[in-house]
Write a protein that holds these residues in place. Structure first.
Motif, PDB file in Angstrom:
ATOM      1  N   GLU A 102     -14.717 -32.708   4.036  1.00  0.00           N
ATOM      2  CA  GLU A 102     -14.179 -33.899   4.699  1.00  0.00           C
ATOM      3  C   GLU A 102     -15.219 -35.009   4.595  1.00  0.00           C
ATOM      4  O   GLU A 102     -16.174 -35.048   5.371  1.00  0.00           O
ATOM      5  CB  GLU A 102     -13.886 -33.604   6.178  1.00  0.00           C
ATOM      6  N   ARG A 122     -13.044 -29.097   4.224  1.00  0.00           N
ATOM      7  CA  ARG A 122     -11.725 -29.715   4.353  1.00  0.00           C
ATOM      8  C   ARG A 122     -10.749 -28.620   4.776  1.00  0.00           C
ATOM      9  O   ARG A 122     -10.684 -27.554   4.164  1.00  0.00           O
ATOM     10  CB  ARG A 122     -11.286 -30.328   3.030  1.00  0.00           C
ATOM     11  N   GLN A 123     -10.010 -28.912   5.825  1.00  0.00           N
ATOM     12  CA  GLN A 123      -9.031 -27.953   6.332  1.00  0.00           C
ATOM     13  C   GLN A 123      -7.763 -28.038   5.496  1.00  0.00           C
ATOM     14  O   GLN A 123      -7.313 -29.132   5.161  1.00  0.00           O
ATOM     15  CB  GLN A 123      -8.700 -28.240   7.801  1.00  0.00           C
ATOM     16  N   GLY A 125      -4.029 -28.226   4.733  1.00  0.00           N
ATOM     17  CA  GLY A 125      -2.882 -28.762   5.467  1.00  0.00           C
ATOM     18  C   GLY A 125      -1.790 -27.704   5.579  1.00  0.00           C
ATOM     19  O   GLY A 125      -1.865 -26.644   4.952  1.00  0.00           O
ATOM     20  N   PRO A 126      -0.770 -28.005   6.351  1.00  0.00           N
ATOM     21  CA  PRO A 126       0.326 -27.046   6.482  1.00  0.00           C
ATOM     22  C   PRO A 126       1.051 -26.880   5.150  1.00  0.00           C
ATOM     23  O   PRO A 126       1.106 -27.806   4.345  1.00  0.00           O
ATOM     24  CB  PRO A 126       1.242 -27.677   7.538  1.00  0.00           C
ATOM     25  N   SER A 127       1.574 -25.706   4.941  1.00  0.00           N
ATOM     26  CA  SER A 127       2.330 -25.443   3.722  1.00  0.00           C
ATOM     27  C   SER A 127       3.571 -26.327   3.692  1.00  0.00           C
ATOM     28  O   SER A 127       4.185 -26.593   4.728  1.00  0.00           O
ATOM     29  CB  SER A 127       2.758 -23.980   3.650  1.00  0.00           C
ATOM     30  N   GLN A 128       3.925 -26.752   2.515  1.00  0.00           N
ATOM     31  CA  GLN A 128       5.089 -27.616   2.363  1.00  0.00           C
ATOM     32  C   GLN A 128       6.070 -26.928   1.438  1.00  0.00           C
ATOM     33  O   GLN A 128       5.704 -26.492   0.344  1.00  0.00           O
ATOM     34  CB  GLN A 128       4.665 -28.966   1.788  1.00  0.00           C
TER      35      GLN A 128
END
Length: 136
Positions: A102, A122-123, A125-128
């Motif tokens: 980040e 860096r985290q 993100g949610p799966s899309q």
């Protein structure tokens, strides 16, 4: 490293190569420790004798560049060196980061000659879900 050893050997045999200061263009390689925590990558560098203003950090993609300059203290005229081990001049170290970080949360602190750089991971993100379209 070999250059430094050769210079020291020559100075021991024939005396100092310069009557005033070490070479300003000489570069050196400050020591660094790199380790990982669950939250970040941490880089610690020994930079004794530098001012904070002489240190520069640049992060580009997954590469961190640390640059700086240790200046020879010219407070008094030097006639002859008898022993010269402290390295002066410019340095540049580049570190390839193993994962994305980040950039906005990177922190660096310089205290008592030690630079500590914390690079938070860096985290993900949610799966899309991606829909598949049917061609007509």
């Amino acid at each position: 490293m070999l250059e430094i050893k050769m210079r020291r050997l020559m100075e021991n045999m024939f005396g100092p190569w310069s009557a005033s200061t070490p070479a300003a263009a000489h570069s050196y390689h400050p020591a660094a420790d790199i380790y990982e925590t669950p939250e970040s990558l941490v880089i610690r560098m020994e930079l004794a004798g530098l001012n904070k203003a002489d240190i520069s950090l640049t992060l580009h993609r997954q590469e961190l560049a640390v640059c700086g300059r240790r200046r020879f203290p010219s407070s008094e005229p030097v006639q002859r060196f008898y022993h010269l081990e402290i390295e002066y001049g410019n340095f540049e170290r580049r570190f390839q980061l193993p994962k994305a970080v980040e950039e906005a949360r990177v922190e660096a602190e310089y205290n008592n000659g030690l630079l500590i750089i914390r690079l938070p991971w860096r985290q993900a993100g949610p799966s899309q879900r991606i829909s598949v379209k049917e061609e007509e």
